[in-house]
Design a protein around this motif. Structure first.
Motif, short mmCIF file in Angstrom:
data_model
loop_
_atom_site.label_atom_id
_atom_site.label_comp_id
_atom_site.label_asym_id
_atom_site.label_seq_id
_atom_site.Cartn_x
_atom_site.Cartn_y
_atom_site.Cartn_z
N ALA A 43 -2.73 1.02 6.94
CA ALA A 43 -2.91 0.65 5.31
C ALA A 43 -2.92 -0.84 4.79
O ALA A 43 -1.82 -0.91 4.07
CB ALA A 43 -2.32 1.72 3.97
N SER A 81 -7.01 -3.32 2.53
CA SER A 81 -7.38 -2.47 2.19
C SER A 81 -6.38 -2.17 1.10
O SER A 81 -6.47 -0.66 0.49
CB SER A 81 -6.54 -1.63 3.52
N ALA A 110 -2.92 11.34 3.36
CA ALA A 110 -3.34 12.32 3.70
C ALA A 110 -2.78 12.13 5.24
O ALA A 110 -3.09 13.38 6.01
CB ALA A 110 -4.90 12.56 4.42
N VAL A 166 -6.58 2.17 6.87
CA VAL A 166 -7.21 2.39 5.96
C VAL A 166 -6.74 2.37 4.42
O VAL A 166 -5.44 1.61 4.12
CB VAL A 166 -6.90 4.21 5.96
N GLY A 167 -7.22 2.63 3.26
CA GLY A 167 -6.00 2.74 1.91
C GLY A 167 -5.04 3.67 1.85
O GLY A 167 -4.83 4.55 2.52
N SER A 168 -4.56 3.73 0.07
CA SER A 168 -3.27 4.77 0.15
C SER A 168 -3.19 6.31 0.67
O SER A 168 -2.87 7.04 0.48
CB SER A 168 -2.80 3.89 -1.19
N THR A 169 -4.86 6.81 -0.10
CA THR A 169 -4.90 7.46 -0.19
C THR A 169 -5.04 8.40 1.10
O THR A 169 -4.91 9.30 1.66
CB THR A 169 -6.24 8.29 -1.28
N ASP A 170 -6.24 7.45 1.41
CA ASP A 170 -5.92 7.92 3.43
C ASP A 170 -4.25 8.49 3.52
O ASP A 170 -4.56 9.23 5.23
CB ASP A 170 -7.16 7.32 3.97
N ASN A 222 -12.12 4.11 0.35
CA ASN A 222 -11.18 4.20 -0.64
C ASN A 222 -12.00 4.50 -1.49
O ASN A 222 -11.26 5.69 -3.07
CB ASN A 222 -10.79 2.47 -1.11
N GLU A 279 -5.87 -0.30 -2.80
CA GLU A 279 -6.69 1.10 -3.42
C GLU A 279 -6.76 0.20 -4.38
O GLU A 279 -7.68 1.20 -5.18
CB GLU A 279 -5.92 1.82 -2.72
N GLN A 316 3.05 8.04 -4.43
CA GLN A 316 2.22 8.95 -5.23
C GLN A 316 1.27 9.56 -5.01
O GLN A 316 1.86 11.00 -5.78
CB GLN A 316 1.77 7.57 -6.20
N ALA A 317 0.31 9.50 -4.10
CA ALA A 317 -0.69 10.21 -3.53
C ALA A 317 0.17 11.52 -3.22
O ALA A 317 -0.69 12.67 -3.17
CB ALA A 317 -1.70 9.39 -3.01
N THR A 367 0.84 -1.11 -0.08
CA THR A 367 -0.04 0.06 -0.46
C THR A 367 0.86 1.11 -0.14
O THR A 367 0.61 2.61 -0.44
CB THR A 367 -0.62 -0.11 0.90
N PRO A 402 3.60 2.30 -2.01
CA PRO A 402 4.17 2.94 -3.04
C PRO A 402 3.23 3.91 -3.83
O PRO A 402 3.43 4.99 -3.95
CB PRO A 402 3.63 1.46 -3.11
N LEU A 403 1.44 3.24 -3.62
CA LEU A 403 0.61 4.17 -3.99
C LEU A 403 0.05 5.32 -3.14
O LEU A 403 -0.01 6.56 -3.53
CB LEU A 403 -0.75 3.40 -4.27
N GLU A 434 0.93 13.35 -5.48
CA GLU A 434 0.20 14.10 -6.54
C GLU A 434 -0.39 15.51 -5.76
O GLU A 434 -0.64 15.77 -6.25
CB GLU A 434 -0.78 12.76 -7.03
N MET A 435 -0.26 15.04 -3.93
CA MET A 435 -1.20 15.78 -3.25
C MET A 435 -0.39 17.21 -3.04
O MET A 435 -0.48 18.63 -2.57
CB MET A 435 -1.42 15.39 -2.22
N ILE A 470 0.78 13.47 5.82
CA ILE A 470 0.65 15.41 5.23
C ILE A 470 0.50 15.56 6.76
O ILE A 470 0.75 16.73 7.44
CB ILE A 470 0.15 15.35 4.10
#
Ligand code: SF4
Lengths: 429, 166
Positions: A130, B67, A154, A147-151, B95, B69, A54-55, A48, A50-51, A58-59, A157
């Motif tokens: 993650a 989890s 967040a 949680v997932g990678s975007t969480d 997600n 994504e 990346q996010a 999880t 690596p994504l 991107e953020m 950060i």
């Protein structure tokens, strides 16, 4: 911090989940409120992170909120079996050294073993990881959830995340587990009873004399599998054992959180486990659970002892006590993956690894081992595997034509000796 | 936001290993590549059958399990425009919101494989054009609608640098 959306409160007491999320968000939150709360620790693994990196880019972020509160763990495909994976591991190492966060590289162990073992998580914490089995640390009274990678990005950060405060499903477990029956059997039984979505969107609270009697290691097994009943977190109260255990692992101060006696629960179920048999989850869902007597004799070709569910020293001791002086049945493979380097070292010191190797087991790198099907023991078509892991989904171990049974370390050890699913009590005097 | 397409039907407890198997997801961050394997353990031909804008329609507890994504991302990259189910597993739900994949919680017994659907996300209505019925849905909380309408959490953070629900 303010409440984002507020449901009508009852004015009554609070569950552990409500209390921790209130403390960390600074508002008086009740179930179904949505809050933004401060995180005590943030974790990612190699499937999880690596994504998330990346996010993070991107953020348009450049710095993590606090490097001392972040760890990444290379445990899922570890050591790397493929060049593509190696590149992802490389990205994690680069990110970790740039940001100064903790990085646990190959051979250190499974993330969910490492977070409490290294003292990163203490009672009363709010933690995200993650990885879905982040719920494991509920056993030491932390609100920890997957949680997932975007969480994750967040969280890296901002050090914060939004949460819907969950309702709580309370499991009161009375009685005493009989010999040969373990916390794995208990949690499989509960999942079989309430099913795979019995606690979806909810926090689980596990209480009662049968839980109190368990070691912290055995409690981790239960909280680890809270997600398999759909729960967001698998919470337990902190008792003297918890305090002692946490103090031994971590230098951080901590304040355990207890549920109020008038807390409001969405559901309460009560059990007595005094007559519980060893349990087995059959393919291909975790809630497809039977007592071992109903599946005895089903032939197996591979056994797995390890994973974040049952790869701790206590688990290895139980398995070794059955395997000692005996040989794995011809035609059957046994794979043992200690949950961490520390667990492996301890197992070496106690002679457990010698027992495993002598019995015919293949001992692999501490980490996820064959659990998630990336390497280390992918079964072939039509084979039956009995594993101490937490998931038996079709394809889980890398082959959708294999069949996975889940059981305790004792049941797996007994089964690899006979070559078919076996009640471990036959080997326990 | 109005979406129109055809239904591809699945059962209860579709887990993330079925959506995208671990044996693929650890190999690459190329989501177009992963999308080719979406749902393949349940239906090997799924990817080739899907037309752009189609829907996945399932039973209870869609997205249970890990989890990863990669699960919603693989669905998005297979050009599926929304997932409809009776209920969703929690992490998957988050997600999807974060990656910008619309979810609709409704009674999917009223939808068969191949039915043509028209979905109005803001109004929370699913119209089954084949059967000529309207299906009510459970509306998304405001926080989630905000993230979704901004195009996901990455866009939200790009805009505000942190969480901002004022
Ligand atoms: S051991 Fe298995 S369940 Fe645990 S973190 Fe690793 S892959 Fe996930």
């Amino acid at each position: 911090m303010k409440i984002i959306s507020k449901e009508e409160g009852t004015g009554l007491g609070k569950t552990i989940a409500e209390k921790i999320l209130s403390l960390k968000s600074g508002v008086d939150a009740k179930a179904n409120d949505i809050v933004v709360a401060d995180l005590d620790f943030v974790m990612g693994q190699d499937g999880t992170s690596p994504l998330a990196i990346q996010a993070f880019q991107e953020m348009e972020a450049t710095k993590v909120f606090d490097p001392a509160k972040i760890a990444m763990v290379i445990d899922h495909s570890s050591p790397s079996p493929l060049q593509g994976v190696s590149e992802l591991h490389y990205q994690m190492r680069q990110f970790a050294s740039q940001q100064g966060i903790f990085l646990y590289d190959i051979g250190e162990g499974v993330c969910h073993q490492l977070m409490p073992e290294k003292g990163h998580v203490v009672s009363g914490d709010l933690v995200i990881g993650a990885d879905s089995h982040t719920c494991t640390y509920g056993a030491i009274n932390a609100f920890s959830t997957g949680v997932g990678s975007t969480d994750l990005a967040a969280g890296l950060i901002s050090g914060k995340l939004w949460f819907k405060v969950p309702e709580t499903f309370k499991f009161i477990v009375n009685g005493t587990l009989p010999p040969g029956v373990y916390s794995k059997d208990l949690i499989l039984y509960l999942i079989g009873d309430v099913t795979a979505d019995g606690a979806t969107y909810m926090a689980a609270e596990y209480v009662g004399p049968a839980i109190d009697a368990l070691s912290i290691e055995a409690r981790f097994t239960i909280s680890n599998m809270a997600i398999e009943m759909g729960a967001k977190v698998g919470l337990m109260e902190a008792d003297d054992k918890t305090r002692e255990w946490v103090e031994n692992q971590s230098g951080r101060p901590f304040a355990p959180v207890t549920a109020d006696s008038d807390a409001v629960y969405a559901r309460i179920k009560e059990y007595d486990v005094s007559n519980l048999e060893p349990q087995v989850a059959k393919p291909h869902t975790v809630d497809n659970v039977s007592p071992v007597s109903e599946v005895t004799g089903i032939p197996i070709q591979q056994g797995v002892i390890g994973t974040c569910t049952n790869g701790r020293i206590e688990d290895l001791r139980i398995a070794a006590s059955i395997l000692k002086g005996r040989k794995v049945c011809p035609g059957v493979r046994l794979i043992v993956a200690p949950a961490s380097r520390q667990v492996m070292l301890q197992a070496i010191r106690e002679g457990l690894l010698e027992t495993f190797v002598e019995s015919g087991a293949a001992v692999v790198t501490p980490g996820c081992g064959p659990c998630v099907g990336t390497h280390n023991g992918v079964p072939s078509d039509g084979e039956n595997v009995i594993s101490t892991a937490n998931r038996n989904f079709k394809g889980r171990m890398g082959n959708n034509k294999a069949f996975i049974y889940l059981a305790s370390p004792a049941t797996v050890a007994a089964s690899v000796l006979t070559g078919s699913i076996t009640d471990p009590r036959e080997f326990i005097k | 936001m109005s979406l129109r397409g055809y239904s591809h039907k699945f059962g209860d407890d579709v887990n993330t290993d079925y959506i995208i198997s671990g044996r693929h997801k650890f190999k690459t961050l190329d989501m177009k590549e992963l999308a080719k394997h979406v749902m393949e353990d349940l239906d090997p031909d799924f990817y080739s059958k899907v037309a752009s804008g189609d829907f996945i329609v399932a039973g209870r507890n869609f997205g249970c399990g890990s989890s990863r994504e990669q699960a919603p991302l693989a669905i998005i990259n297979a050009d599926i425009s929304a997932v409809l189910a009776k209920s969703f597993a929690r992490i998957f739900y988050r997600n999807c919101i974060n990656t910008g994949l619309p979810l609709v919680e409704c009674n999917t017994d009223l939808i068969d494989a191949g039915d043509e659907l028209d979905i109005d996300l803001e109004a929370g209505v699913v119209r089954n054009l084949t059967k000529n019925i309207d299906i009510p849905t459970t509306p998304l909380p405001a926080v989630m609608l905000k993230i979704l309408s901004e195009g996901g959490l990455v866009e939200h953070f790009r805009k505000y640098g942190t969480f901002n629900f004022d």
